[in-house]
Design an enzyme around this catalytic site. Structure first.
Site: not given
Lengths: 647, 647
Positions: A378, A407, A521
């Site tokens: 990430d 990424e 979320y």
């Protein structure tokens, strides 16, 4: 100091050999350079290469191209591990003498002294070889100077056999070696050829009564395998922070029971080495890894997100690994004026950086020991570059099969840098290449040095962070189109799977390429029993990819001509495997036109009949014209995926 | 290891700093690179440079260009000798904080803690500076945290003065230095700006009764100076070999009394350190050098031809410096099947190469001691490359004013290599650039990296070896045209003088670009009292070159538009010196048309009146239009050489 051959501008070479280039077994490396000697001397060059484990160098003669002083040769890597390569040049006096000899004979000169010179050069050459070759060269030398053989000896020098002998056993004098520690890392085949399916494990539940767990994911494996994917990537599986947890649609505060973003890592349940108890146990996770591999040949990719929720254990255990503000509060991630209070960045400038680096490496080694061999990293561009170079080298030292996918959606120079530092694969700009011209330019750039040598792209038409405008509110036409492009233009591609398969197409109202109600979320439920035309399309694409070597590399593409700008045509050729793709870029209307047959790409000098079997529809066409008519209805098939057989 | 700024692709850089680049005092170096930090950090870069003799580095802030991550700055060299330059980058946390501060203020956040952070960064920065600056920064820090000053302190941070302070006194942390030993050699101005006149001293005689001598050359000095040349180059002045001497038109045997080629060096009268007795004595030569310099500011260039006639003393003294054939004969220069029996090449592969190199260097040092500071080097590409690098460095160590001109008409990579090795100037392809497109492309290539940084071209429209087809049988039109191009497109140019001035235009019947009755093999007599239109044209060109800085560099040219392809237009600008050339490439017919005014090149946003004074004719035009009419009659003037004054 008498070094006589100048060699420079060697390619591939990344920053003077500072970084290695990348290949998988079976791939070739085209080594080129500028080289010349002084004066009118003949020079020759050899490409030398060896696996680190080999004792001896292999040697391939380089040849001069049409541009003066440009030389090249190709070598193939076959084993995993590291290879070295270098260029060796020498002044070939034997060749020089031989060329002069031929001209002088043609000029009618008496060749006695020339034969003597040749003999003495052959004897000199003999000294550099083993007994057998030396004997052959010495014998040849003797025969040239045998006065009884004149002028037969002259005729002998003019034979092809003689030319071949002095080419095969050159007189190696004044040898110059261009050795800049040029290295190739050869990784396992999956580095170049992989199909990724991303899902949130909490969405794996068979019903909307409860969130999913690893056990639910286990049950989805047959479905994912059936579609043909071979990497299953799940966002972070660690405990999700409870402090400042984000709610639905990135709300600053979560309602009770909201799950939070899995990228907010760490809570009282543990940090980067712990498993989110809501998903199961470490044992569950390990069983999932094993089962995926054993029963379905699917690898599980772990998300490596080096950042912490405010309640991550490290914050108390290692306060010096974070930035603290003068008022005693911790510095959250921010992009002023915005603050991200569910995330605390790690401070790579920490004075305790050595322990920090060790701890971060330890996370990779820990998961590797649990069976993880693929890490999706990430935002690597927001962490120290040198750290990545160190981490990747260390991790691959323990297990060379480890794959790191970067990424980083950022500037070209930074993406390239991460690849140079060792990243195995890289997310790419694919999703923002929105017309045939842009796509062609990008794919050609990726296939050219330096990108081709270090940065392996992975084409994703969507991610949990990215729903491109092109797909918002769209149906099968556009969704199949972007998928077809990703799966055929790049041998590594991936999908944020269920959202793509079930055509989530509602964009956020932020104006950005984002999902409304982002799954980051909240817990999403999919009807996993459902199979639609996209499920079917993915399955066919992956089946074709597995069956055809031409679809298993990114670097064999040639774009060819069409007479309708909405139609894009490209051929991919790997040995005898030939695939011809014709894509309708118009996701809404049928487009018709002609595509030109690239006879030359097919190795054909004259037109012949091509058997074109469409791997999507199963239909077969026989094309023998220079231009062939196609008609593509986006609501049926966005492309012809043609397997070409030359009749 | 925590190094945070990545810096690469620095230009100019030749083979990773292996070779130096070249300039003369007053020239600039544009240093560019790719650079970035990780994450969202602000980075800054500084270009550092210093003369080798200086203790301290000078520093210039680099600025980011429109391409992301591309940075650059320019520095000027002012002193002869060597300079170093490097790029320094750092993560600027103070700047990062400041940018965030502005956004947070605009967002209406409370700034108390932010002020404290800023103050602490200012205190950190203070530690890197001398007392005075440190005091200033610490005072500023204190004022930010004075609680009575809130919110005045916030306003202070937003002032331009504050921004300037933190830009001028950055917080230098995590500094990365890109130091690849990048060097600039700054030579004397003549390296970039010179006008050469070549003559055979034996042709300097005032009558055809006898060959010329140095004393005759002395008498020609006022004539050469009057024409405006500042380098007088004579082919080798050493004893000419008597053995195998070549006759008229390169005949294999000379008749008695024929002088031979001066490039066949060495006889019983001596070798490369001797003077051909037919030309005079060493004392004569030295007097010529002195007089030329003192009375006319002309420098004498020596021809450095490292090859021997078969009766050169070295052949007996140092047989190992030559190649011997099995039959005991020496190897002549050859280009099979041709043999050049008046020339013996030196064997750079000799086992005694160290003594050989010393002897060859000794020749340069010897002539330098006699006053020679310019060497025109014959066929350097047929000698060892490493030798040249060593020789040039050694020679310029003794006398940095020594200039070496490489006479290598060969492949581009080899010409470039010689320049990289240290050659000060290089003969060029000028003579073979035969239309406006070719010429423009070539001049632009010479002005671009890497050529611009290492290879200074010298434009010659003819040499004793080259009479281009374009000039064969031609008259004033073509001769003036090629001269005009050479003298304006390159700040270094030269002529094989009398042959050009007196329009020798008879080509050899070999089909090559050669003279019939080449002066290389015979004594020529010219009517030195004669002055023609070419004499006059050279004089005017050289006068204009000396008066106008814009004509004293090769690297300030911009090609501009015309509406007649036979007319070529280019402007050369150096500060306030502006020259506009319009050339009629048709050597036979008048060409008319319009040339576009490059307002932008002149730094003008709106058209105004330009005063254009033709430095050849003395006429003045006032141009104020975008397009201006010109008419050029090649029999009168092949070009407008316009001095531009902006009204």
């Amino acid at each position: 100091m008498r070094q006589r051959v100048i060699i420079h501008s060697v390619t591939p070479e990344i920053e003077g050999g500072r970084y290695y280039i990348k290949r998988v077994p079976g791939e070739w490396i085209h080594v080129a350079c500028t080289a010349f000697g002084d004066g009118h001397d003949y020079i020759r060059l050899a490409l030398r290469y060896k696996h680190f484990d080999d004792k001896d160098w292999a040697t391939i003669n380089m040849t001069e191209g049409t541009e003066p002083d440009s030389w090249s040769a190709d070598f193939q890597v076959t084993k995993e591990g590291f290879y070295k390569y270098e260029v060796e040049g020498w002044v070939d006096q034997l060749l020089h003498w031989h060329e002069g000899f031929k001209k002088k004979v043609a000029d009618g000169q008496h060749m006695n002294v020339e034969l003597e010179i040749g003999a003495s050069l052959l004897q000199k050459a003999a000294k550099g070889y083993d007994k057998k070759v030396a004997a052959k060269l010495n014998k040849l030398a003797k025969s040239l100077t045998d006065s009884k053989r004149y002028p037969a000896a002259v005729r002998e020098v003019l034979t092809e056999a003689f030319a071949k002998t002095i080419y095969d056993y050159p007189l190696l004098q004044f040898v110059t070696t261009y050795d800049q520690n040029l290295r190739v890392r050869v990784g396992r085949n999956k580095e170049l050829f992989s199909a990724w399916y991303e899902l949130f494990p909490r969405a794996a539940s068979p019903s909307d009564k409860r969130p999913g767990t690893f056990k639910d994911v286990e049950k989805l494996l047959p479905r994912i395998a059936e579609m043909g994917f071979d990497v299953l990537y799940m966002p972070p599986v660690h405990p999700v922070g409870e402090l400042n947890r984000k709610g639905k649609n990135n709300n600053v505060t979560a309602e009770k029971g909201e799950p939070g973003s899995p990228w907010a890592i760490g809570s009282k349940h543990g940090g980067h080495k712990a498993i989110n108890p809501e998903l199961g146990t470490l044992a569950d996770y390990k069983r999932l890894i094993k089962k995926a591999k054993k029963d379905h040949d699917i690898e599980i990719a772990l998300d490596l997100a080096y950042q912490c929720a405010p309640d991550h254990p490290w914050i108390k255990e290692h306060p010096s690994w974070f930035v603290w503000r003068p008022d005693g509060t911790i510095a959250y991630a921010e992009n002023p004026p915005k603050k991200y209070q569910d995330i605390v960045p790690i401070n790579f400038e920490s004075d305790d950086w050595e322990n920090l680096w060790d701890a971060l490496l330890d996370i990779v080694l820990f998961w590797n020991k649990q069976g993880v061999k693929i890490f999706r990293v990430d935002n690597p561009h927001t962490k120290a570059f040198r750290f990545w170079e160190w981490l990747i080298a260390k991790a691959q030292e323990q297990d060379p099969d480890i794959i790191f996918l970067a990424e980083a959606f950022t500037r070209p120079a930074v993406m390239l840098e991460l690849a140079k530092l060792g990243y195995t694969q890289s997310y790419s700009y694919f999703v923002w290449r929105k017309n045939p011209q842009e796509m062609r330019k990008y794919v050609e750039e990726l296939s050219s040095s330096p990108l081709r040598d270090v940065m392996r792209p992975n084409f994703w038409p969507n991610t949990p962070d990215i729903l491109p405008h092109e797909l918002m509110g769209e149906g099968y036409g556009m969704f199949m189109l972007r998928l077809a492009l990703a799966a055929t233009l790049s041998s590594n591609y991936g999908l944020y799977g269920p959202a793509y398969e079930f055509m989530e197409n509602e964009g956020a109202d932020t104006g950005k390429d984002e999902y409304h109600n982002s799954e980051k979320y909240e817990v999403r439920h999919y009807d996993w029993k459902r199979r639609n035309r996209l499920t079917d399309f993915m399955t066919r694409l992956n089946k074709a990819r597995k069956a055809h070597p031409a679809l298993q590399t990114t670097y064999n593409v040639t774009f060819t001509e069409t007479n309708n700008p909405a139609l894009q045509s490209y051929v991919k050729i790997s040995g005898k495997s030939i695939i011809w793709c014709v894509v309708n870029w118009d996701g809404h209307r049928t487009q018709e036109g002609h595509v030109q047959t690239p006879w030359e790409s097919f190795g054909l000098k004259t037109p012949t009949t091509l058997r074109c079997k469409d791997l999507l529809t199963g239909e077969t066409y026989y094309w023998k014209q220079d231009w062939n008519w196609v008609s593509l209805d986006p609501d049926r098939w966005p492309m012809h995926l043609l397997e070409i057989t030359i009749a």
